[in-house]
Every structure is written in C-alpha cells, then in structure tokens.
Design a protein around this motif. Structure first.
Motif, short mmCIF file in Angstrom:
data_model
loop_
_atom_site.label_atom_id
_atom_site.label_comp_id
_atom_site.label_asym_id
_atom_site.label_seq_id
_atom_site.Cartn_x
_atom_site.Cartn_y
_atom_site.Cartn_z
N ARG A 1 5.29 5.63 -24.56
CA ARG A 1 4.28 6.49 -25.16
C ARG A 1 3.66 7.37 -24.08
N TYR A 2 3.08 8.47 -24.51
CA TYR A 2 2.52 9.41 -23.54
C TYR A 2 1.20 9.96 -24.05
N THR A 3 0.48 10.57 -23.12
CA THR A 3 -0.72 11.31 -23.46
C THR A 3 -0.72 12.59 -22.63
N ASN A 4 -1.68 13.47 -22.91
CA ASN A 4 -1.86 14.67 -22.08
C ASN A 4 -3.34 15.03 -22.10
N LEU A 5 -3.70 16.09 -21.43
CA LEU A 5 -5.12 16.43 -21.30
C LEU A 5 -5.75 16.76 -22.64
N ARG B 1 0.85 8.99 -27.80
CA ARG B 1 1.78 9.38 -28.84
C ARG B 1 3.17 8.87 -28.48
N PRO B 2 4.00 8.59 -29.47
CA PRO B 2 5.39 8.21 -29.15
C PRO B 2 6.19 9.41 -28.69
N ILE B 3 7.18 9.19 -27.85
CA ILE B 3 8.03 10.28 -27.40
C ILE B 3 8.87 10.80 -28.58
N ASP B 4 9.25 12.05 -28.50
CA ASP B 4 10.00 12.68 -29.58
C ASP B 4 11.49 12.39 -29.39
N THR B 5 12.10 11.77 -30.40
CA THR B 5 13.54 11.48 -30.35
C THR B 5 14.31 12.24 -31.43
N THR B 6 13.64 13.15 -32.13
CA THR B 6 14.29 13.89 -33.20
C THR B 6 15.08 15.07 -32.64
N GLU C 1 14.81 10.22 -18.61
CA GLU C 1 15.47 11.16 -19.51
C GLU C 1 16.22 12.20 -18.70
N LEU C 2 17.50 12.38 -19.03
CA LEU C 2 18.33 13.40 -18.42
C LEU C 2 18.60 14.48 -19.46
N VAL D 1 22.66 18.41 -23.94
CA VAL D 1 22.51 16.98 -24.22
C VAL D 1 21.22 16.48 -23.59
N SER D 2 20.53 15.62 -24.30
CA SER D 2 19.36 14.90 -23.79
C SER D 2 19.62 13.42 -23.98
N TRP D 3 19.55 12.64 -22.88
CA TRP D 3 19.88 11.22 -22.93
C TRP D 3 18.71 10.43 -22.38
N LYS D 4 18.19 9.54 -23.20
CA LYS D 4 17.03 8.74 -22.82
C LYS D 4 17.45 7.32 -22.50
N PHE D 5 16.88 6.79 -21.39
CA PHE D 5 17.16 5.42 -20.95
C PHE D 5 15.84 4.66 -20.94
#
Length: 656
Positions: free
Chosen positions: A53-57, A67-72, A140-141, A650-654
């Motif tokens: 999960r992440y946040t920002n200012l 918030r959860p990361i976007d995987t869509t 994430e690559l 391509v976006s690949w999440k580990f």
C-alpha cells in the motif's frame, strides 16, 4: 467503546475512537491479532498486491491513510505523460521534447515562477512520489519499446526495514531518437524516499531526494513546411534547420535536485477506521506539521553551428555560431501548518464536522540569468475551512495569499460545495476560484543571445465558475466552466521574423469550457468517451481547438482462463485551430504573425492490453491509420508529428 461513522464517497464506514491506548488496538507491526498470527506462519503466507500500500502528500492531508497499488490495465497503453486522454498536448513531434497543453487549462500557481514549462511533464515531482507500507519487499519493473524512436525503462523498489519504517528508490529512463534529425531525448529521473511512523502513530516523517536530468534535442523544424504533400522519403533524410551532431548537437538541458522533509504530529484524540486489507486510516483531531524543501534548477540551451537555414531571428550586424544561454534558480521553502478537526465521538453519521487548516510558508529565492542576479523572499498565508452538514453536503474554502515579499498581493481563493442527491441520481459540485498572479519571470526579464527584454506587466486575474455533475452508477460525468481572464500574457512575433516579445491583452477574455465523459458497456464490448467543447472570441490569442474528442472502444475477454485481455482502438480528434510557433533558445511557444491553420484528421491507435498474474502487457500501433485520410499532420508550425509506430510495453510486479 465509542464508534462513529464516516462517509467516504457513497459508503459509510465505522470509526473506532481512541487515544493513547489505540496502539494496543492496531499494532502497526502487524495490524490485527489475526495478522499477527499470520505473520508467525510466514511460510504459509501468499503475498498479493493487498499487502503493498502507498500514500502521498495529498492523501496525508486528511490523516494517516494508504491506498492499494494499481494492478489494473485501465488506460495502460496511454503511458506517456503527454499522451493522456484528458490532457491532450501539441508539440514538436516526438517523445521527450517540447510540448504544450492543447486545451485551455491555466495554472493555479501564484508567487514566483521562472516560466520554463515546455518539458515539465518529464520531471519527477513531489506529487508523483509515493511512500509505501510493504509487508514484503516490493519491486516493479516497467519497460516500453518503440524501436529506436522511443524506449522507456522504470524500476521501483521498496521495503519495510522495520515495521514502522519504509525506504525505497526509483529510477526512470527515457531514450528517444525521434523520427527526424536532432529529435533525440535522453531523460533520467531518480528518487530516494522514506516513511517513518512512531509506534504510537502520533508522529510521522516523510522524506525524499529527487534528481531530474532532462535533455531534449532541438532541430529548429524542417525546412519544408509542406512535407506531407510531397513524395514520401525517409524521415531521417528530411532537411532540418539545425543538424549538428555529437557535442555540438543543439539541445535543451534541464537539471533539478530537490530535497524534501516533512514531519507532522497528532495532538489529542485520534480516531481510526479499521481496514481489513492491510492497515487502518487514522484521523487526528489536531495536527501540527513542518515541511522543508530545497530545490536547485538549471535551464540551459546550447548549440554550436552556423544558422544557415534561419532557425533563429536575424540580428542586425551580428552573427553567432555558438549559443550558451542558461538560467539558475534555487529555492529554500519552510512551511508550517496547524490543523483542527471537530467531530463527535459517537454518531450514526457525521452530521456536523468542521476542519480548519492554517499555514505559513516562507520562500527564499536566488535567481541568476547570465550576468543578472537577484535574491528575494516571499511569505504566504494559507487557510482552509471545510464543514460537513451531513453525509450529503460538504462545503470547502481555500485561501492562499502572498502577504509579504516581491510578489506580495498574489492570491488564490477557491470554494467548492458538494451535494449528494442520492446514490442513483448522483452528485453535484459547484466551484469557483479567483486568482491574482504576478507575471512569470520569463515574461518580464530575459537577457539571452537572441531574445532580450526588460518589462513590467500588471498581474493576470482569472475568475472561474464551474458546475460538475457525476453519476458513478451510470459512469457519467459532465462539467461546465466559465473563465474570465484579465491581463492575459502570451508571446507574440514582432515585425522581425522569429523575433518574439511578451504581450499583455488589454481586453478581457471570456471562455466557456464544457466537458462530457460517458462510458458504455454492452456485454464484453466497451466504449469510453471524452468530449471537450471550448468557445471563446479570442482564438487568435489562445490558439486552442473548439472541439476535442477521445473515444476508446475495446472488447474484454479472458484467454486460457488466466489472460485477461482488452482488444480495441483509441481515436482522437480535434477541430482545426491556428497553430502556434516555437522559439528555440527560450523554449517558448508563441503566436506568429502569419498563422497557419492545419487541417485535422482522426488519429487512431490500435492496442491489445492484458494481465497475466503479476504482469501487465500491451501491444500498441500508434497512428495506425496514417496514409488513409492523411499522410501526416502538424500541431506546431513547421514541426511534423510522429509517424505510425509499433510499441510493446510490460509492467511486472514482484511482491516477495
């Protein structure tokens, strides 16, 4: 035990009221007791995106929340910062080089502004930095290949080194040769970031260091202004006005280093919303914060070749082979804020909630342009007030005023009121803002080789009224805006070819802007639509189209039961408008004397996007219809836009 319900959008969620003892309720090391038990059996955990999960200012303004990361794969194919469907741009014809927004969208920045913005979209900013909470290391690559014309590589890695301390780094690289000589772009963005939260959750620190190096080639445009009327030839063989290579290559080089450190402390009672996904939302009743930012910017244009084809203005009795124009800006900013929230302890929903923010911001600037140097300060006062009458009505007001310093008198006052009619009928938001803004430094003083002026202009004033209606149930949004602009500033060509000068309109400019967005779905077929209509009597000054549309049609399916896939096309279109020209060494778009209005045709991009477990992929053919209705097109005078191009991304999440 006390509870209260908070409305979030159209939903209501239960808050647990707590104080010093709430650390025992939500242990940050693992969250709930069930999570603690789960962590004792690490071998049995299957990590998914919900643990990252992440946040920002912006999110942190209301409290500690993630918030959860976007995987869509929604709009995954529109990855370019200058290729967003709702923020179309015009430009010099390739990725990584100068651009300008197509639609009228004035900046709300007040105070000092150096005036360099033609490459802003390629920079990392504080708004784009995410601070993570990761129960497992996350990487994430991201890679896009468009042959030598465009390649993008991004990597981000983050992990919790302690339960309440996360650190991470990101690295972005854009390399693009373009289609024509000297369209080469080479951008590097990097950042280090960290987020610390005390065990009792009252004290937070977020910090980062950002590095931006933006290198954008300049070719001065093609020498043939009617390129697409002639027989097609290899684009790299098309003559351009500036063609030196290697160390003499004409190029814009922007460098930025920024250090940011923000800390905030919660005073008094804290309320929390338990979150079954991974963490909780913590709402303070009082908060004090301090932010420190130090930024160094350098804007440089360099070339070393004779101006044979007239890329620059002609100066009487002078001829230059080398140009080395540069501007340096440094800024030290301190910002102090106090926030107060008044809400009940136990209500079925929040009938009355008051929020008050008070802030003080001090900026110390050092500005240097060749031999000219200036040091100055600005002190700004900030305030925000929000009042919730019920779960359906919210009133908000924001005030930002430069009270002391060189730009004293600048202000931005903004107000919004939101009315939820019902979940099925939708929501209405009424908005307004009033802006009084000092001229950007580039308009008032320039001392470059080919452009030089020292002027004083009045402040620009913008009055904006807006009406927005949104209905998430039916995926429909419409917004109507009215702009009244006084003392509008722009660049204009003088009687000498390609010599420009800043101008201020002595007439009030009126503009109406209507935006419509509607998504349709019929079975597996989807059609997303975005339409903008702009009407003004000052098109000759603003140089923006009357109509812009974006349509995305795709078929959604799943192959082999695991490959979620969308197959479709994007179509963009805008009505003709007078194209601006571009001044190279100052990096500014301007209105030329003999304006051209290019014909416009639909531009179609064919795409396939898919998700396979932790990887998102796309295959895209930009401008696939080239050669059907048109062989090419322009948006800026003399600069042809890119040809059709096949791209793969391509976006690949580990997660572990």
């Amino acid at each position: 035990m006390n509870y209260l319900i908070v409305n979030e959008g159209f939903a209501q969620r239960t808050i647990r009221a707590g104080g010093e003892g709430m650390g025992s309720v939500m242990n940050r090391g693992g969250g709930s007791g069930a999570q603690n038990s789960e962590e004792m059996q690490q071998d049995s955990i299957i990590y998914t995106s919900k643990y990252i999960r992440y946040t920002n200012l912006k999110i942190l303004k209301e409290g500690t929340q993630t918030r959860p990361i976007d995987t869509t794969v929604n709009n995954f194919q529109n990855y370019s910062p200058i290729h967003k469907f709702d923020k179309p741009t015009i430009g010099l014809g390739s990725a990584g080089i100068a651009y300008r927004e197509m639609l009228f969208n004035p900046s709300k920045v007040i105070g000092f502004d150096a005036g360099f913005h033609s490459l802003d979209a390629y920079k990392l900013t504080q708004d784009s930095i995410k601070f993570f909470r990761a129960r497992t290391p996350f990487t994430e690559l991201y890679y896009v290949n468009g042959r030598i014309q465009e390649q993008t590589f991004k990597v981000i890695h983050t992990q919790n080194v302690k339960p309440n301390l996360n650190v991470g780094a990101m690295y972005n690289r854009l390399s693009a040769e373009g289609f024509y000589v000297n369209q080469k772009a080479d951008h590097l963005n990097a950042a280090l970031f960290a987020w610390y939260e005390s065990p009792n959750k009252r004290y937070n620190i977020v910090s980062d260091v950002i590095f931006n190096t933006i290198k954008a080639g300049e070719n001065g445009s093609t020498t043939n202004d009617s390129l697409f009327r002639d027989d097609p030839i290899d684009k790299i063989a098309v003559p351009v006005r500036l063609k030196a290579l290697g160390g003499n290559r004409p190029m814009q080089t922007w460098r930025q280093t920024q250090f940011f450190f923000k800390q905030f402390y919660y005073i008094g009672r804290m309320d929390s919303i338990p979150d079954t996904e991974a963490s909780a939302k913590i709402l303070p009743t009082q908060r004090v914060s301090h932010a420190l930012t130090y930024t160094k910017d350098r804007y440089k244009f360099y070339r070393n070749e004779e101006d044979v084809f007239g890329a620059f203005p002609t100066l009487p009795s002078q001829s230059f082979t080398e140009t080395n124009d540069s501007t340096r800006v440094s800024n030290l900013r301190n910002e102090f804020n106090y926030s107060f929230y008044l809400r009940g302890r136990a209500l079925s929903f929040i009938k009355n909630e008051l929020k008050l923010d008070l802030g003080l911001q001090n900026d110390i600037y050092s500005y240097e342009q060749l031999a000219y140097k200036e040091n100055f300060t600005n002190t700004s006062l900030k305030a925000a007030l929000a009042y919730r009458f019920s779960d359906k009505v919210i009133l908000e007001a924001d005030l930002n005023q430069v009270a002391q310093g060189k730009h004293a008198g600048d202000f931005l006052y903004e107000a919004n009121s939101s009315f939820l009619l019902s979940k099925s009928v939708g929501r209405i938001i009424l908005g307004a803002y009033l802006q009084n803004k000092s001229p950007e430094q580039m308009f008032e003083r320039v001392n470059y080789q080919y452009h030089s002026w020292d002027k004083n202009f009045d402040r620009s004033k913008i009055t904006n009224l807006s009406f927005l209606y949104e209905n998430p149930k039916y995926k429909f949004t419409t917004k109507a805006e009215y702009f009244l602009v006084n003392n509008y500033l722009y660049f204009k060509e003088t009687s000498s070819a390609k010599q420009i000068s800043p101008e201020q309109s002595g007439t009030n400019i009126n503009l109406i802007k209507i935006t419509l967005a509607k998504d349709f779905k019929m079975g597996r077929f989807n059609l997303n639509n975005y339409l903008v209509y702009q009407k003004t009597d000052f098109q000759d000054i603003l140089r923006t189209p009357e109509i812009y549309s974006y349509n995305s049609f795709f078929y959604a399916t799943k192959f082999f039961k695991v490959l979620t896939t969308n197959i479709g096309f994007d179509l963009r279109f805008n009505t003709p408008f007078k194209a601006p020209a571009y001044a190279i060494n100052v990096g500014q778009f301007y209105n030329d004397s003999a304006a051209l209005e290019y014909s416009t045709y639909p531009v179609v991009d064919l795409f396939i996007r898919a998700t396979l477990k932790r990887a998102n992929l796309f295959l895209k053919y930009d401008y696939v219809n080239q050669g059907m209705l048109s062989t090419g097109y322009y948006t800026v005078r003399g600069y042809p836009m890119q040809d059709k191009l096949l791209k793969f991304g391509v976006s690949w999440k580990f997660y572990n």
